[in-house]
Design a protein around this motif. Structure first.
Motif, PDB file in Angstrom:
ATOM      1  N   PRO A  44       0.842  -1.212   0.000  1.00  0.00           N
ATOM      2  CA  PRO A  44       0.000   0.000   0.000  1.00  0.00           C
ATOM      3  C   PRO A  44       0.874   1.258   0.000  1.00  0.00           C
ATOM      4  CG  PRO A  44      -0.509  -1.442   1.886  1.00  0.00           C
ATOM      5  CD  PRO A  44       0.737  -1.960   1.275  1.00  0.00           C
TER       6      PRO A  44
ATOM      7  N   THR B 252      -8.722   2.433  -4.547  1.00  0.00           N
ATOM      8  CA  THR B 252      -9.258   1.095  -4.779  1.00  0.00           C
ATOM      9  C   THR B 252     -10.755   1.044  -5.061  1.00  0.00           C
ATOM     10  OG1 THR B 252      -9.625   0.524  -2.430  1.00  0.00           O
ATOM     11  CG2 THR B 252      -7.425   0.147  -3.340  1.00  0.00           C
TER      12      THR B 252
ATOM     13  N   ARG C 206      -4.517  -5.538  -3.041  1.00  0.00           N
ATOM     14  CA  ARG C 206      -4.797  -4.451  -2.087  1.00  0.00           C
ATOM     15  C   ARG C 206      -5.128  -4.981  -0.705  1.00  0.00           C
ATOM     16  NH1 ARG C 206      -2.337  -1.582  -5.463  1.00  0.00           N
ATOM     17  NH2 ARG C 206      -3.297  -1.658  -7.483  1.00  0.00           N
TER      18      ARG C 206
ATOM     19  N   THR D 257     -11.389  -4.698  -2.343  1.00  0.00           N
ATOM     20  CA  THR D 257     -11.687  -3.933  -1.118  1.00  0.00           C
ATOM     21  C   THR D 257     -13.148  -3.538  -1.079  1.00  0.00           C
ATOM     22  OG1 THR D 257     -11.239  -1.722  -2.013  1.00  0.00           O
ATOM     23  CG2 THR D 257      -9.343  -2.984  -1.200  1.00  0.00           C
TER      24      THR D 257
ATOM     25  N   ASP E  40      -8.815  -2.357  -8.039  1.00  0.00           N
ATOM     26  CA  ASP E  40      -9.301  -2.967  -6.794  1.00  0.00           C
ATOM     27  C   ASP E  40      -9.127  -4.476  -6.876  1.00  0.00           C
ATOM     28  OD1 ASP E  40     -10.355  -3.310  -4.337  1.00  0.00           O
ATOM     29  OD2 ASP E  40     -12.420  -2.778  -4.875  1.00  0.00           O
TER      30      ASP E  40
ATOM     31  N   ASP F  78      -0.725   0.289  -9.244  1.00  0.00           N
ATOM     32  CA  ASP F  78      -1.883   1.176  -9.495  1.00  0.00           C
ATOM     33  C   ASP F  78      -2.115   1.460 -10.973  1.00  0.00           C
ATOM     34  OD1 ASP F  78      -1.933   1.545  -6.652  1.00  0.00           O
ATOM     35  OD2 ASP F  78      -0.495   3.185  -6.853  1.00  0.00           O
TER      36      ASP F  78
ATOM     37  N   GLU G 118      -0.373  -5.867 -10.686  1.00  0.00           N
ATOM     38  CA  GLU G 118      -1.693  -6.402 -10.351  1.00  0.00           C
ATOM     39  C   GLU G 118      -2.101  -7.510 -11.319  1.00  0.00           C
ATOM     40  OE1 GLU G 118      -0.867  -3.244 -10.540  1.00  0.00           O
ATOM     41  OE2 GLU G 118      -1.394  -2.328  -8.625  1.00  0.00           O
TER      42      GLU G 118
ATOM     43  N   GLU H 250      -6.189   2.691   1.350  1.00  0.00           N
ATOM     44  CA  GLU H 250      -6.258   3.345   0.025  1.00  0.00           C
ATOM     45  C   GLU H 250      -7.677   3.340  -0.536  1.00  0.00           C
ATOM     46  OE1 GLU H 250      -2.063   2.160  -2.010  1.00  0.00           O
ATOM     47  OE2 GLU H 250      -3.445   0.485  -1.739  1.00  0.00           O
TER      48      GLU H 250
END
Lengths: 520, 520
Positions: free
Chosen positions: A164, B471, B481, B329, B477, A235, A262, B466
């Motif tokens: 994070p 997110t 995370r 999330t 998302d 991100d 991700e 976040e």
């Protein structure tokens, strides 16, 4: 902070008090430069043409050529002379991305954020394949995959995770950081990293790199369809690199997509849990081999003093970028600021004593090739220290390549005698946040090419902003990252430095000349 | 901090000292729950199946159905009973993305980060078109585009810019923030926003929305190929929304791509400078109309006390997500924690007095439809306050839907009499960072459905991390995370709350019941 700084300078420069006091500053001209640079700026327009309009500017690419041609034309329009794309020698192949699409289709559809590594080939049309997870700690671990990877997409197991963002991406230098820089001790000129093999982390990194190269060669032989590797970044930000040599003689490698953390980790988790993953991709890249030369953009404001016009003040930055964005902070920012600095000097009607020469380098990202070869062609060979006469006529080279951040001062690069000069020249810009001198070296960019042959080469201290965290080398290095006020400030200060260097009675004092390599 | 907190509670709850002192806490069971929740956790495995394996879980989509089915099966495996997908009424059409590709091809190639808005159609194969910049402050400004947009890609002029990230994306609540929450005064139950039309920002927003809707209707009539709109977010992060109604009777709209700020602004800048921009795109979306019902996952641990087993403790969170990522999330995290809480209670061999019922809601993102309809079907109508007998048998509903952050306390939602109870139940978890009670309301999620008919409904206070910045609702998302330690902590605390609610002598004290709407 100023008083502390002065004390530091005096300590560093020894008996420089008198020099310091006498270094002349042309306050009337500085007023004009500030007026033009801060109130009539064209720096954002220049940056727009270098980024949005030209596109990615990878060395040898059509995007770089567009930007170079525009810069030559624009510098000429502003009244500079001898503006040209000057060849510096053989670079290698150009390359650009012409289609970039990849998605998982099983267990469900999801488009990937993934960028081809520079100088890798394409998929030769749309492909669709399951993804195979490669687990290999040694090259012999690959035996079990032999004959099974033809046309497949492969991904490597990893222990990497994403963290994070508890720290801000952007920062400006705090006074405490600048004070620390100002208090640095002189450092030795950097020599090639002889001691690196004593460093366990470097040894481990080289070992990992060697294994990865061996794996990639194996995968190429096995005719894999596509390699996914995990990009630095998070991100949606992807840091890009090259995946193959740009040499015209280089062997073809397998296509490799630098995949956002991700997307990469999702696929690895699914495969490790025994879930099937399929990918479709359509990647087209093109190589350009018609012209293997590298070029630098060069243009001049000619000197007017009968004796001094043979001497030169140089300024520059590299114009090439990586390929996944438009290289706004790395380094359209520096290029636009340097172009703006000469525009300002033309706009205020300046007729310099010494000749001013701007250079926008290419192939900096592959090893400062543009500037190093320019220096080799014009000034001398740093290996032998066989110098040409022109080496003695360059007063200084000023470089900008640390992003969009405004100038906070200058790295003296060990040239302590230049300290009092620059201190006097920075003083009128204290209100704009630029008043730190540090004796220390900074690396990684084109002033090193000049420093290597004994020409004073300087990079300014710039606020880091998001340079290391988000922008440089990433798919997010776009015009939006540029901060207008910072670029205006930088151009104004550079213009003033160049002005004073052009008019100064003497050239910028030099530090001890380097020795030929191997004679230390 | 604890002592301050106690004082606050006493002030809020009036003569509650005695109650507070007597509220029993089963420390032996808490030890077991902590052991199971913190050391034998399955929460990340559960989250993996809800996110990576199931995929995006938009209301009505195949991804949500996969997750629902998996949850029903998994809850059954853990020994819960009556696990099922319970229909709650008509939702509307399902929808998912099956191809998502868009790139600019002129002035050079660059693949976009852009996501179809939910419930918009596709391009019906690959399209290629120049991009037209729309400048419209009023609907009549559109006249000039009439007859010119057939098959074109359109983009809207904007004054938006992107800002550098000077603040960290992730944060945990500081003690000062928690103290401030603890010191809040009771608030009135929220009524429909009658006063919003007095708020100039709301008026402006509604006006802008109305203009945009009128523009989109015009563009649909003109048969545009594709609309680009600027997404919230930066650095490759795209916040997504819906672009059309999910009603089965809804009119077809034009395809709209929520485009990353960087890509959007580049195109706008180029067009405003008179540069031609062309786009190629291939978007395929599919609507699902075979089953228009919405479903909630429901499962129980049956009560064992002859008198109390008719009473119910409920816990839940919404399982549906937005479509551009896997809703980790928002709200696989809350769903996985609630599933883990009941798994823990089964694993420690707990036979509750009251019945425990977990519910994983759907269509929360479209207006808490799953929970509101569940409440309507089982407990009563908040509009009329016509209640069913079951309304009187639900002790409390606990909700989790504020991301991956660990529990720092609980919102009392105005139920001051519950304060001393929860204070006692939180005390054993002070070492895990959870010890804040706030009388205040929190909104935006499914506990409101229960609160609206007078059933105590609570959402825990969670560290924001976040959630707001990166997110929730974004293309980022993902499972990455999720913070394992936070989810373990949350599941452990929820399990303990549910345990104590199930065993408590009385039901959780209720605040004053709501009045029928319009009678206030």
């Amino acid at each position: 902070m100023k008083s502390k700084l002065l004390i530091t300078c005096l300590l560093l420069t020894g008996a420089a008090t008198a020099t310091f006091a006498q270094e002349p500053v042309d306050t009337a001209m500085i007023r004009k430069i500030r007026q033009e640079g801060l109130n009539n700026s064209k720096v954002m327009e220049t940056a727009f043409y270098l980024t949005d309009v030209s596109g990615p500017r990878l060395a040898g690419s059509p995007g770089l050529k567009r930007a170079q041609n525009w810069a030559v034309s624009q510098l000429t329009k502003w009244g500079l002379v001898n503006a040209k794309n000057e060849p510096w020698g053989k670079f290698g192949k150009g390359w650009e991305v012409q289609k970039n699409y990849a998605a998982i289709t099983v267990p469900y559809y999801h488009a990937l954020i993934a960028i081809p590594k520079a100088w890798t080939p394409g998929t030769n049309g749309a492909i669709k394949s399951e993804v195979i997870l490669i687990k290999a700690d040694t090259i012999t671990d690959l035996d079990k995959y032999k004959g099974k990877l033809q046309g497949k997409v492969v991904i490597f197991d990893t222990k990497n995770t994403l963290k994070p963002g508890f720290e801000a991406d952007a920062e400006r230098y705090a006074d405490s950081s600048l004070n620390k820089m100002a208090a640095e001790k002189p450092q030795a000129r950097r020599t090639p990293n002889a001691n690196n093999m004593q460093n366990p982390r470097m040894v481990a990194a080289l070992k990992a790199r060697a294994l990865r190269n061996a794996i990639n060669a194996f995968l190429k032989d096995e005719n894999v369809g596509l390699i996914l590797s995990m990009a630095r970044g998070t991100d949606g930000t992807v840091f890009t690199t090259n995946g193959a040599s740009y040499a015209d003689t280089a062997k073809v490698v397998a296509l490799e997509l630098e995949t956002s953390g991700e997307d990469y980790l999702r696929i690895v988790r699914l495969l490790k849990a025994g879930q099937k993953v399929e990918i479709e991709a359509d990647i087209k890249t093109e190589f350009f081999t018609a012209d293997l030369q590298g070029y630098n953009v060069v243009a001049e404001i000619p000197g007017t003093d009968k004796k001094l016009k043979e001497q030169v003040v140089m300024l520059g930055g590299h114009l090439d970028s990586w390929h996944a964005a438009t290289g706004a902070t790395d380094n359209a920012a520096g290029s636009a600021v340097m172009m703006e600095a000469v525009r300002i000097l033309k706009a205020v009607g300046f007729k310099p004593k010494r000749t001013i020469r701007i250079a926008l380098w290419s192939s900096e990202e592959q090893g400062l090739h543009g500037s190093r070869n320019y220096v080799l062609n014009h000034f001398g060979d740093p290996k032998t220290m066989q110098l040409k006469p022109e080496q003695g006529k360059v007063s200084a080279y000023y470089n900008l390549d640390n992003g969009t951040g405004k100038i906070r001062g200058i790295y003296l690069q060990g040239d302590s005698a230049a300290g009092p000069v620059f201190s006097a020249w920075l003083a009128p810009f204290k209100d704009l946040g630029a008043n730190t001198l540090t004796i220390s070296n900074t690396g990684g960019t084109d002033h090193l090419a000049f420093d290597a042959v004994g020409i004073p080469g300087f990079q300014f201290i710039q606020d880091p902003l998001e340079y290391g965290t988000r922008t440089h080398h990433t798919n997010q290095d776009t015009y939006d990252r540029l901060i207008e006020d910072d670029l205006k400030q930088a151009a104004t200060i550079v213009a003033s430095f160049v002005y004073h260097t052009a008019q100064r009675k003497d050239m910028i004092p030099r530090k001890e000349q380097p020795k030929p390599q191997g004679t230390n």
